[in-house]
Design a protein around this motif. Structure first.
Motif, PDB file in Angstrom:
ATOM      1  N   ALA B 185       0.842  -1.202   0.000  1.00 58.19           N
ATOM      2  CA  ALA B 185       0.000   0.000   0.000  1.00 58.19           C
ATOM      3  C   ALA B 185       0.875   1.249   0.000  1.00 58.19           C
ATOM      4  CB  ALA B 185      -0.914  -0.009   1.219  1.00 58.19           C
ATOM      5  N   ARG B 186       1.968   1.198   0.729  1.00 60.97           N
ATOM      6  CA  ARG B 186       2.854   2.344   0.808  1.00 60.97           C
ATOM      7  C   ARG B 186       3.394   2.700  -0.578  1.00 60.97           C
ATOM      8  NH1 ARG B 186       7.818   4.522   1.154  1.00 60.97           N
ATOM      9  NH2 ARG B 186       8.712   2.672   0.205  1.00 60.97           N
ATOM     10  N   ARG B 187       3.766   1.648  -1.309  1.00 63.55           N
ATOM     11  CA  ARG B 187       4.323   1.909  -2.635  1.00 63.55           C
ATOM     12  C   ARG B 187       3.256   2.521  -3.550  1.00 63.55           C
ATOM     13  NH1 ARG B 187       6.761  -3.471  -4.180  1.00 63.55           N
ATOM     14  NH2 ARG B 187       6.912  -3.957  -1.956  1.00 63.55           N
ATOM     15  N   VAL B 188       2.023   2.031  -3.416  1.00 60.32           N
ATOM     16  CA  VAL B 188       0.941   2.560  -4.262  1.00 60.32           C
ATOM     17  C   VAL B 188       0.692   4.032  -3.940  1.00 60.32           C
ATOM     18  CG1 VAL B 188      -1.525   2.406  -4.773  1.00 60.32           C
ATOM     19  CG2 VAL B 188      -0.158   0.320  -4.542  1.00 60.32           C
ATOM     20  N   VAL B 189       0.521   4.345  -2.644  1.00 66.02           N
ATOM     21  CA  VAL B 189       0.186   5.738  -2.299  1.00 66.02           C
ATOM     22  C   VAL B 189       1.377   6.666  -2.547  1.00 66.02           C
ATOM     23  CG1 VAL B 189      -1.718   5.331  -0.733  1.00 66.02           C
ATOM     24  CG2 VAL B 189       0.628   5.246   0.143  1.00 66.02           C
ATOM     25  N   ALA B 190       2.599   6.108  -2.395  1.00 67.79           N
ATOM     26  CA  ALA B 190       3.766   6.964  -2.616  1.00 67.79           C
ATOM     27  C   ALA B 190       3.806   7.433  -4.068  1.00 67.79           C
ATOM     28  CB  ALA B 190       5.046   6.221  -2.262  1.00 67.79           C
ATOM     29  N   LYS B 191       3.323   6.552  -4.978  1.00 69.11           N
ATOM     30  CA  LYS B 191       3.307   6.918  -6.390  1.00 69.11           C
ATOM     31  C   LYS B 191       2.296   8.015  -6.677  1.00 69.11           C
ATOM     32  CE  LYS B 191       5.053   2.819  -8.651  1.00 69.11           C
ATOM     33  NZ  LYS B 191       4.605   1.435  -8.579  1.00 69.11           N
ATOM     34  N   MET B 192       1.276   8.094  -5.808  1.00 67.85           N
ATOM     35  CA  MET B 192       0.229   9.101  -6.031  1.00 67.85           C
ATOM     36  C   MET B 192       0.642  10.474  -5.502  1.00 67.85           C
ATOM     37  SD  MET B 192      -2.857   6.644  -4.854  1.00 67.85           S
ATOM     38  CE  MET B 192      -4.197   7.814  -4.925  1.00 67.85           C
ATOM     39  N   THR B 193       1.777  10.521  -4.801  1.00 70.76           N
ATOM     40  CA  THR B 193       2.127  11.762  -4.111  1.00 70.76           C
ATOM     41  C   THR B 193       2.215  12.960  -5.060  1.00 70.76           C
ATOM     42  OG1 THR B 193       3.337  10.509  -2.471  1.00 70.76           O
ATOM     43  CG2 THR B 193       3.800  12.858  -2.582  1.00 70.76           C
ATOM     44  N   THR B 194       2.982  12.819  -6.151  1.00 72.75           N
ATOM     45  CA  THR B 194       3.179  13.977  -7.032  1.00 72.75           C
ATOM     46  C   THR B 194       1.843  14.499  -7.560  1.00 72.75           C
ATOM     47  OG1 THR B 194       5.251  12.954  -7.650  1.00 72.75           O
ATOM     48  CG2 THR B 194       4.553  14.852  -8.943  1.00 72.75           C
ATOM     49  N   GLY B 195       0.997  13.573  -7.986  1.00 70.09           N
ATOM     50  CA  GLY B 195      -0.326  13.983  -8.474  1.00 70.09           C
ATOM     51  C   GLY B 195      -1.095  14.728  -7.407  1.00 70.09           C
ATOM     52  N   ALA B 196      -1.080  14.170  -6.202  1.00 72.49           N
ATOM     53  CA  ALA B 196      -1.812  14.796  -5.104  1.00 72.49           C
ATOM     54  C   ALA B 196      -1.241  16.173  -4.800  1.00 72.49           C
ATOM     55  CB  ALA B 196      -1.766  13.909  -3.863  1.00 72.49           C
ATOM     56  N   VAL B 197       0.082  16.287  -4.896  1.00 76.46           N
ATOM     57  CA  VAL B 197       0.729  17.573  -4.606  1.00 76.46           C
ATOM     58  C   VAL B 197       0.310  18.628  -5.623  1.00 76.46           C
ATOM     59  CG1 VAL B 197       2.960  18.758  -4.684  1.00 76.46           C
ATOM     60  CG2 VAL B 197       2.692  16.693  -3.313  1.00 76.46           C
ATOM     61  N   ILE B 198       0.360  18.241  -6.898  1.00 78.28           N
ATOM     62  CA  ILE B 198       0.006  19.207  -7.949  1.00 78.28           C
ATOM     63  C   ILE B 198      -1.452  19.638  -7.815  1.00 78.28           C
ATOM     64  CG2 ILE B 198      -0.368  19.425 -10.443  1.00 78.28           C
ATOM     65  CD1 ILE B 198       2.217  17.830 -10.817  1.00 78.28           C
ATOM     66  N   PHE B 199      -2.315  18.668  -7.645  1.00 77.96           N
ATOM     67  CA  PHE B 199      -3.729  18.975  -7.466  1.00 77.96           C
ATOM     68  C   PHE B 199      -3.924  19.803  -6.191  1.00 77.96           C
ATOM     69  CE2 PHE B 199      -8.250  17.280  -6.932  1.00 77.96           C
ATOM     70  CZ  PHE B 199      -8.753  18.116  -7.931  1.00 77.96           C
ATOM     71  N   GLY B 200      -3.206  19.433  -5.147  1.00 76.09           N
ATOM     72  CA  GLY B 200      -3.343  20.115  -3.863  1.00 76.09           C
ATOM     73  C   GLY B 200      -2.918  21.572  -3.920  1.00 76.09           C
ATOM     74  N   ILE B 201      -1.828  21.852  -4.629  1.00 74.55           N
ATOM     75  CA  ILE B 201      -1.361  23.245  -4.733  1.00 74.55           C
ATOM     76  C   ILE B 201      -2.385  24.068  -5.511  1.00 74.55           C
ATOM     77  CG2 ILE B 201       0.420  24.746  -5.681  1.00 74.55           C
ATOM     78  CD1 ILE B 201       2.389  22.391  -5.224  1.00 74.55           C
ATOM     79  N   THR B 202      -2.921  23.466  -6.572  1.00 75.06           N
ATOM     80  CA  THR B 202      -3.929  24.172  -7.363  1.00 75.06           C
ATOM     81  C   THR B 202      -5.161  24.477  -6.505  1.00 75.06           C
ATOM     82  OG1 THR B 202      -3.150  22.882  -9.244  1.00 75.06           O
ATOM     83  CG2 THR B 202      -5.199  24.087  -9.530  1.00 75.06           C
ATOM     84  N   LEU B 203      -5.613  23.463  -5.776  1.00 75.32           N
ATOM     85  CA  LEU B 203      -6.778  23.663  -4.913  1.00 75.32           C
ATOM     86  C   LEU B 203      -6.498  24.721  -3.861  1.00 75.32           C
ATOM     87  CD1 LEU B 203      -7.754  19.937  -4.288  1.00 75.32           C
ATOM     88  CD2 LEU B 203      -9.122  21.595  -5.541  1.00 75.32           C
ATOM     89  N   SER B 204      -5.291  24.675  -3.288  1.00 76.40           N
ATOM     90  CA  SER B 204      -4.950  25.627  -2.231  1.00 76.40           C
ATOM     91  C   SER B 204      -4.943  27.053  -2.752  1.00 76.40           C
ATOM     92  CB  SER B 204      -3.586  25.299  -1.634  1.00 76.40           C
ATOM     93  OG  SER B 204      -3.668  24.103  -0.919  1.00 76.40           O
ATOM     94  N   THR B 205      -4.342  27.234  -3.928  1.00 76.68           N
ATOM     95  CA  THR B 205      -4.330  28.568  -4.525  1.00 76.68           C
ATOM     96  C   THR B 205      -5.748  29.113  -4.576  1.00 76.68           C
ATOM     97  OG1 THR B 205      -2.563  27.790  -5.946  1.00 76.68           O
ATOM     98  CG2 THR B 205      -3.584  29.876  -6.539  1.00 76.68           C
ATOM     99  N   LEU B 206      -6.663  28.243  -5.006  1.00 73.60           N
ATOM    100  CA  LEU B 206      -8.022  28.716  -5.238  1.00 73.60           C
ATOM    101  C   LEU B 206      -8.821  28.892  -3.958  1.00 73.60           C
ATOM    102  CD1 LEU B 206      -8.776  26.782  -8.493  1.00 73.60           C
ATOM    103  CD2 LEU B 206      -8.617  29.253  -8.196  1.00 73.60           C
ATOM    104  N   HIS B 207      -8.651  27.989  -2.992  1.00 72.01           N
ATOM    105  CA  HIS B 207      -9.521  28.211  -1.828  1.00 72.01           C
ATOM    106  C   HIS B 207      -8.899  29.155  -0.809  1.00 72.01           C
ATOM    107  CE1 HIS B 207      -7.638  24.466  -0.093  1.00 72.01           C
ATOM    108  NE2 HIS B 207      -7.492  25.317   0.888  1.00 72.01           N
ATOM    109  N   GLN B 208      -7.562  29.260  -0.794  1.00 71.95           N
ATOM    110  CA  GLN B 208      -6.986  30.305   0.063  1.00 71.95           C
ATOM    111  C   GLN B 208      -7.456  31.669  -0.433  1.00 71.95           C
ATOM    112  OE1 GLN B 208      -5.423  29.975   2.835  1.00 71.95           O
ATOM    113  NE2 GLN B 208      -4.432  27.994   2.877  1.00 71.95           N
ATOM    114  N   SER B 209      -7.403  31.871  -1.739  1.00 78.64           N
ATOM    115  CA  SER B 209      -7.896  33.150  -2.263  1.00 78.64           C
ATOM    116  C   SER B 209      -9.419  33.202  -2.196  1.00 78.64           C
ATOM    117  CB  SER B 209      -7.411  33.349  -3.694  1.00 78.64           C
ATOM    118  OG  SER B 209      -7.722  32.227  -4.474  1.00 78.64           O
TER     119      SER B 209
END
Lengths: 295, 429
Positions: B185-209
């Motif tokens: 499971a760790r290996r699976v979720v670790a692979k999702m990290t970059t995607g989650a980060v990119i999506f997360g930064i985009t979401l943060s930009t929008l909801h912080q503003s």
């Protein structure tokens, strides 16, 4: 309504896209050619009998007030609408004619493009094609953003209830659909409140000002304010002396957030691509640096 | 026949595994370390009383416990808990950007704890929104219902809260998997990290503003010195230094309290990391100050500066934006970690001030009866903070939060038998 799997997926897909894009849109009604119904309140005709308040109270099944509707003692203070009173009459002294105080009715103005409806994230507040801004209590989550947004502070919250709703005038929407006038207009003995389409009412208002240039200030409150309202006022004294806000501007309130909402899809498209690009560059940069170090 | 016994064997094995897992979870639920510490007693009391107050709030309605009114529909439960809390959670998206996108490996040791903090901040502070909602069970309406208020900024914010919490959970989940020893499971979720980060930064930009954009709908109610079409941008930029200063504050505390949990790399680089974060703070603070000045010039409200609200505005801008820039600058020049830590407190205070100004203090500054929070509102806010700290401590004591690689964590464990060494440092400080 039954939703099958395919419909659900479609809905989910559409929602997903639209919520990511967060497409700004004006109230639907504003774009149709249907004429809004509204109300014209001529404060020069109002005698302060409070029949409108009583009719509103009965129509909406609101709790009976402690002071009876025939009492004038309520005019001692300036009142605001409340969860138990959707329309209230206030008395203002008349600078022009001190013997003749001015009575002003306060209730929802049913903006053509209402701030409350654009603020509502569940569409509990809704602008109808007929004109009234109505409230669907089953959708409301009680966030009170409509209260923050409303330039006239009309939506009122039931703070003393564990199961609270927002309460406000809904222009007797059921009566309107049945072809009747709002209860307050029906009850007005002096014709101070009249009902009609917004266009008709504006024509009447302008005619009155034109025919009685000395009687009225030459302004119809609600013609342009916040992009136009359904309930409009005529007055003999400047509106700011009657507790009306002069600083709400003429921009329809939903437009204050359209700029931001237009930016949302931009960020959603640009950010991920920029981030992916940056990440790629950074990785390559690190690799090169490592190579150099090894060499 | 043989097959059947095989099946039973497998079933028995599975049952055994489930039972083992349940036993493991049960043992992990138990508190580690001393129970009767001053921190536990105080925060425990706050939480117990707070829960009773929350029960009263749901039984009698908001009016019974808050000072909210028809004039002031939003108080500190929104202005502080949600709006300020989310700004402080901004450290997570900033650091994931720095480490996972820009690949500044120096900051890697603090990413996990920052993401954990961010995630918990969303769960608890954005979660505190439920206390403030009149009909909190309807909070699902904009998510599942047929009632999508697409023109509402709050609709966007609500969805982004939800999606971002999922992103942050994914970003943190490798630590959970390591704790549970689920290598696959760790290996699976670790692979999702970059995607989650990119999506997360985009979401943060929008909801912080977006949190700032909420107030765009109240142009006539917010004092002209604070109301501006720039509010979304200002909220976004300030969330960068709000988040970073919170990371510095948090690491100041965790370094004392969880000293023996902290990996070698982090311990060695701690000062360098804090000085680096301070540089990030300065950049964001300077951009923010610049925007504020442009906005002041653009808005043309110079005359209002000479009013009481104007002085208050200057306190915020000069005292809590310009001064921190100077202090951070001095700290970096002198390489003084102490001053960096002090300035972070100062900066965070300024963020609280700004968010409360926009949402509460400069909101209806003209009203004859002003809102101030009731003691119950403050108590419940403290309850939320204490609960968050408890959960944070629980996680930190069990999952590899301060150490990045599982191999490294194992080595560490061999050197220091964690469970025995851990002492509640709260009692000492």
């Amino acid at each position: 309504m039954s939703v099958n799997r395919r419909d659900f997926l479609k809905l989910a897909g559409v929602t997903g896209c639209s919520l990511l894009a967060g497409a700004p849109r004006r109230s639907e009604a504003a774009m149709t050619s249907i004429e809004f119904y509204g109300m014209l309140i001529d404060t020069t005709k109002c005698i302060g009998c409070r029949s409108c308040e009583e009719a509103c109270n009965e129509q909406n099944g609101l709790p009976k007030p402690e002071v009876s509707f025939s009492s004038e003692s309520v005019f001692e203070t300036k009142r605001d609408t409340s969860p138990g009173a959707f329309t209230v009459l206030n008395r203002f002294s008349n600078g022009k004619n001190p013997d003749n105080p001015v009575f002003v009715r306060r209730q929802c103005l049913h903006c053509c493009q209402p701030a409350c409806a654009s603020a509502c994230l569940t569409r509990a507040m809704q602008k109808t094609v007929e004109g009234p801004v109505i409230y669907n209590k089953d959708r409301c989550m009680g966030c009170r953003y409509c209260m923050i947004a409303c330039p006239f502070d009309i939506p009122k919250f039931e703070y003393s209830s564990p199961l609270p709703y927002i309460r406000k005038c809904i222009f007797c929407y059921d009566r309107l659909k049945a072809g009747e006038r709002p209860a307050c207009v029906e009850a007005c003995p002096e014709g101070a409140s009249i009902f009609g389409t917004r266009r008709e009412l504006l024509e009447i208002a302008r005619t009155r000002i034109y025919e009685n240039p000395d009687r009225y200030v030459h302004r119809i409150y609600g013609e342009h304010e916040v992009g136009g309202t359904g309930t409009m006022y005529l007055s003999a004294v400047p509106f700011e002396e009657l507790g009306f806000r002069n600083d709400v501007g003429t921009t329809p309130y939903p437009e204050h957030t359209t700029g931001f909402l237009y930016g949302v899809p931009l960020v959603f498209v640009l950010w991920p691509s920029i981030l992916i690009g940056l990440s790629y560059l950074a990785e390559n940069g690190n690799k090169e640096r490592n190579h150099e170090e090894e060499e | 026949m043989k097959r059947k016994s095989n099946d039973t064997g497998r079933a028995r094995k599975a049952l055994h595994a489930v039972r083992e897992f349940a036993r493991f979870l049960a043992s992990e639920m138990k508190p580690k370390g001393k129970i009767w510490t001053p921190f536990n007693v105080i925060s425990g009391t706050i939480i117990v009383v707070g829960i009773a107050l929350i029960a009263i709030r749901f039984y009698l309605g908001l009016g019974a416990v808050t000072n909210l009114s028809q004039e002031y529909p939003w108080g500190i439960w929104i202005g502080f808990d949600v709006i300020t809390g989310v700004a402080f959670a901004g450290g997570a998206y900033v650091l994931t950007f720095v480490v996972h996108i820009m690949k500044f490996e120096k900051y890697e040791p603090i990413v996990r704890v920052t993401v954990l903090n961010g995630f918990l901040a969303y769960v608890f502070y954005a979660g505190a929104l439920l206390l403030d909602l009149g009909r909190p069970w309807n909070v699902v309406n904009p998510i599942i219902g047929n009632a999508f208020g697409l023109s509402s900024v709050l609709f966007l914010v609500a969805w982004h809260f939800l999606l971002y919490m999922i992103c942050e959970f994914i970003e943190f989940s490798p630590a959970v998997a390591e704790w549970l020893n689920w290598e696959k499971a760790r290996r699976v979720v670790a692979k999702m990290t970059t995607g989650a980060v990119i999506f997360g930064i985009t979401l943060s930009t929008l909801h912080q503003s977006g949190l700032g954009a909420l107030f765009l709908l109240a142009p006539a109610k917010i004092h002209p010195l604070w109301y501006s079409v720039y509010i979304p941008v200002l909220f976004f930029v300030s969330s960068i230094f709000a988040g970073l200063s919170m990371v510095i504050i948090e690491s100041t505390f965790t370094h004392k309290v969880f000293h023996d949990k902290i990996g070698k790399t982090l311990r060695a680089n701690h000062d360098e990391i804090l000085l680096g974060l301070a540089k990030g703070c300065i950049g964001a603070l300077f951009a923010y100050l610049f925007l504020k000045v442009i906005e002041l010039v653009h808005g043309g409200h110079w005359d209002l500066l000479a009013t009481p609200m104007g002085y208050w505005y200057l306190v915020e801008i000069v005292g809590f934006v310009a001064l921190p820039i100077f202090l951070f600058g001095t700290a970096i020049r002198k390489r003084s970690v102490r001053l960096v830590q002090f300035t972070s407190f100062f900066t965070a205070l300024g963020v609280i001030l700004n968010r409360l100004n926009v949402s509460v203090i400069a909101f209806k500054w003209y009203a004859p009866v002003r809102y101030y929070p009731s003691w119950i509102e403050i108590w419940v806010t403290l309850t939320v903070i204490c609960m968050e700290l408890w959960v944070f401590r629980w996680v930190v004591n069990r999952m590899p939060v301060f150490t990045e690689h599982p191999e490294a964590a194992k080595v560490e464990e061999e050197i220091i038998p964690v469970a025995e060494v851990v002492r509640w440092k709260y009692s000492g400080s």
